[in-house]
Design an enzyme around this catalytic site. Structure first.
Site, PDB file in Angstrom:
ATOM      1  N   LYS A  18      39.334  40.832  10.428  1.00 12.36           N
ATOM      2  CA  LYS A  18      39.162  41.047   9.132  1.00 12.36           C
ATOM      3  C   LYS A  18      39.472  42.327   8.498  1.00 12.36           C
ATOM      4  O   LYS A  18      40.319  42.369   7.467  1.00 12.36           O
ATOM      5  CB  LYS A  18      37.676  40.858   8.681  1.00 12.36           C
ATOM      6  CG  LYS A  18      37.063  39.331   9.106  1.00 12.36           C
ATOM      7  CD  LYS A  18      35.636  39.357   8.703  1.00 12.36           C
ATOM      8  CE  LYS A  18      34.673  40.543   9.159  1.00 12.36           C
ATOM      9  NZ  LYS A  18      34.311  40.327  10.673  1.00 12.36           N
ATOM     10  N   ARG A  94      26.746  39.099   4.623  1.00 14.17           N
ATOM     11  CA  ARG A  94      26.559  38.508   6.158  1.00 14.17           C
ATOM     12  C   ARG A  94      25.252  37.885   6.313  1.00 14.17           C
ATOM     13  O   ARG A  94      25.088  37.237   7.386  1.00 14.17           O
ATOM     14  CB  ARG A  94      26.381  39.911   7.084  1.00 14.17           C
ATOM     15  CG  ARG A  94      27.611  40.229   7.653  1.00 14.17           C
ATOM     16  CD  ARG A  94      27.384  41.582   8.557  1.00 14.17           C
ATOM     17  NE  ARG A  94      28.176  41.838   9.550  1.00 14.17           N
ATOM     18  CZ  ARG A  94      29.004  42.858   9.497  1.00 14.17           C
ATOM     19  NH1 ARG A  94      29.532  43.146   8.560  1.00 14.17           N
ATOM     20  NH2 ARG A  94      29.659  43.076  10.702  1.00 14.17           N
ATOM     21  N   ARG A 130      39.400  47.974  21.556  1.00 13.48           N
ATOM     22  CA  ARG A 130      39.806  48.753  20.267  1.00 13.48           C
ATOM     23  C   ARG A 130      39.296  50.277  20.515  1.00 13.48           C
ATOM     24  O   ARG A 130      38.436  50.843  21.066  1.00 13.48           O
ATOM     25  CB  ARG A 130      38.807  48.259  19.153  1.00 13.48           C
ATOM     26  CG  ARG A 130      38.952  49.223  17.978  1.00 13.48           C
ATOM     27  CD  ARG A 130      38.634  48.156  16.573  1.00 13.48           C
ATOM     28  NE  ARG A 130      37.123  48.080  16.834  1.00 13.48           N
ATOM     29  CZ  ARG A 130      36.289  47.470  15.690  1.00 13.48           C
ATOM     30  NH1 ARG A 130      37.239  46.804  14.726  1.00 13.48           N
ATOM     31  NH2 ARG A 130      35.244  47.231  15.657  1.00 13.48           N
ATOM     32  N   ARG A 163      34.308  53.049  19.670  1.00 13.54           N
ATOM     33  CA  ARG A 163      32.797  52.702  18.586  1.00 13.54           C
ATOM     34  C   ARG A 163      31.736  52.579  19.460  1.00 13.54           C
ATOM     35  O   ARG A 163      31.832  51.529  20.675  1.00 13.54           O
ATOM     36  CB  ARG A 163      32.986  51.659  17.692  1.00 13.54           C
ATOM     37  CG  ARG A 163      33.390  52.123  16.251  1.00 13.54           C
ATOM     38  CD  ARG A 163      33.841  50.809  15.220  1.00 13.54           C
ATOM     39  NE  ARG A 163      32.744  50.145  15.147  1.00 13.54           N
ATOM     40  CZ  ARG A 163      32.760  48.907  14.415  1.00 13.54           C
ATOM     41  NH1 ARG A 163      34.019  48.969  13.471  1.00 13.54           N
ATOM     42  NH2 ARG A 163      31.926  48.035  14.269  1.00 13.54           N
ATOM     43  N   ARG A 174      26.277  41.507  18.862  1.00  9.35           N
ATOM     44  CA  ARG A 174      26.784  41.328  17.599  1.00  9.35           C
ATOM     45  C   ARG A 174      27.276  39.891  17.328  1.00  9.35           C
ATOM     46  O   ARG A 174      27.269  39.359  16.286  1.00  9.35           O
ATOM     47  CB  ARG A 174      27.929  42.286  17.140  1.00  9.35           C
ATOM     48  CG  ARG A 174      27.493  43.794  16.974  1.00  9.35           C
ATOM     49  CD  ARG A 174      28.579  44.751  17.443  1.00  9.35           C
ATOM     50  NE  ARG A 174      29.567  44.860  16.257  1.00  9.35           N
ATOM     51  CZ  ARG A 174      30.843  45.149  16.620  1.00  9.35           C
ATOM     52  NH1 ARG A 174      31.255  45.785  17.581  1.00  9.35           N
ATOM     53  NH2 ARG A 174      31.677  45.357  15.497  1.00  9.35           N
TER      54      ARG A 174
HETATM   55  P1  AMP Z   1      31.643  45.994  10.820  1.00  8.37           P
HETATM   56  O1  AMP Z   1      32.484  47.213  10.719  1.00  8.37           O
HETATM   57  O2  AMP Z   1      31.741  45.116   9.847  1.00  8.37           O
HETATM   58  O3  AMP Z   1      31.734  45.392  12.078  1.00  8.37           O
HETATM   59  O4  AMP Z   1      29.916  46.612  10.751  1.00  8.37           O
HETATM   60  C1  AMP Z   1      29.186  47.222  11.799  1.00  8.37           C
HETATM   61  C2  AMP Z   1      27.805  47.248  11.708  1.00  8.37           C
HETATM   62  O5  AMP Z   1      27.430  47.785  10.271  1.00  8.37           O
HETATM   63  C3  AMP Z   1      27.326  45.840  11.664  1.00  8.37           C
HETATM   64  O6  AMP Z   1      27.145  45.519  13.040  1.00  8.37           O
HETATM   65  C4  AMP Z   1      25.857  46.217  11.084  1.00  8.37           C
HETATM   66  O7  AMP Z   1      25.084  46.947  11.928  1.00  8.37           O
HETATM   67  C5  AMP Z   1      26.304  47.166   9.814  1.00  8.37           C
HETATM   68  N1  AMP Z   1      26.812  46.186   8.638  1.00  8.37           N
HETATM   69  C6  AMP Z   1      27.851  46.183   8.108  1.00  8.37           C
HETATM   70  N2  AMP Z   1      28.025  45.140   7.131  1.00  8.37           N
HETATM   71  C7  AMP Z   1      26.822  44.905   7.021  1.00  8.37           C
HETATM   72  C8  AMP Z   1      26.240  43.966   6.199  1.00  8.37           C
HETATM   73  N3  AMP Z   1      26.848  43.237   5.366  1.00  8.37           N
HETATM   74  N4  AMP Z   1      24.803  43.594   6.409  1.00  8.37           N
HETATM   75  C9  AMP Z   1      24.180  44.305   7.215  1.00  8.37           C
HETATM   76  N5  AMP Z   1      24.579  45.074   8.254  1.00  8.37           N
HETATM   77  C10 AMP Z   1      25.996  45.227   8.047  1.00  8.37           C
END
Ligand code: AMP
Length: 216
Positions: A18, A94, A130, A163, A174
């Site tokens: 994404k 989410r 990554r 990361r 996740r």
């Molecule tokens: P991402 O970069 O989208 O994979 O997000 C990394 C982490 O940020 C996720 O595993 C969550 O801990 C937090 N996070 C990002 N977006 C959300 C969301 N919409 N709701 C809750 N936690 C989020």
């Protein structure tokens, strides 16, 4: 290039691509890319109040509470660039509560939800390989998109890092969290008639072309 759809949500498991697609589409279509993960990581790096709250959830691969996320997104969607050009949401909503909060903020729905249907094996392999540049944020993959020199960014020569939540145990967590808390949104948006499914397993460039057509 101008897209017909300007209120866009990208939905799919972590590792579906994404973020990478959102970056390319945002440049090509001039629509702001809003990644809640990026917003949270910036807060964690700054060490501000939001960052201190979010850090633990993120490192454990859990979701940051809905009320915090709703506030972040409401503030971001009020900004001028979004009002003028629309948005490409990457990583939000989410949960069902986040989807409802978004509808209240927008006073309606998005134009389109792109659902990246992606197999777990592909997600795990993408995320565990990554690497990200600490300086400019460019993304690499140790096998698929390796930097010219190991551990060094091609663009700015910054150091590459993995990361914390891209370690295999946290990736699996996740994915479990996605299946439990996020995947029901697929049917939620399908019922609204705005869901378009794409194959997240395929390579970047062919999928980019498919998506651009869907947004025109
Ligand atoms: P991402 O970069 O989208 O994979 O997000 C990394 C982490 O940020 C996720 O595993 C969550 O801990 C937090 N996070 C990002 N977006 C959300 C969301 N919409 N709701 C809750 N936690 C989020």
């Amino acid at each position: 290039m101008t897209a017909l759809c300007k209120k866009i949500i990208l939905l799919g498991p972590p590792g579906a691509g994404k973020g990478t697609h959102a970056c390319m589409l945002s440049k090509r279509l001039d629509i702001p890319h809003i990644s809640t993960g990026d917003i949270l990581r910036e807060a964690v790096n700054k060490g501000n109040r939001l960052g201190l709250v979010a850090r633990g959830f993120m490192n454990r691969g859990e979701l940051v509470p809905d009320n915090i996320m709703a506030e972040i997104i409401t503030n971001r969607l009020r900004k001028k660039d979004v009002r003028e050009k629309g948005f490409m949401l990457d990583g939000f909503p989410r949960t069902q509560a986040q989807a409802e909060a978004l509808e209240r903020t927008l006073r309606g729905g998005a134009d389109i939800v792109l659902y990246f249907k992606t197999s777990a094996d592909v997600c795990i392999s993408r995320l565990s390989g990554r690497r990200i540049c600490k300086v400019c944020g460019a993304n690499y993959h140790i096998k698929n998109i390796p930097p010219k020199k190991e551990g060094v960014c091609d663009e700015c020569k910054g150091p590459l890092y993995q990361r914390q939540d891209d370690k295999e145990d946290t990736i699996r967590k996740r994915l479990r969290v996605y299946n439990k808390q996020t995947s029901s949104l697929i049917n939620y948006f399908r019922r609204q008639g705005i869901l378009k499914e794409v194959n997240g397993d395929i390579d970047l460039k062919p999928l980019h072309r498919i998506i651009v057509k869907l947004l025109m």
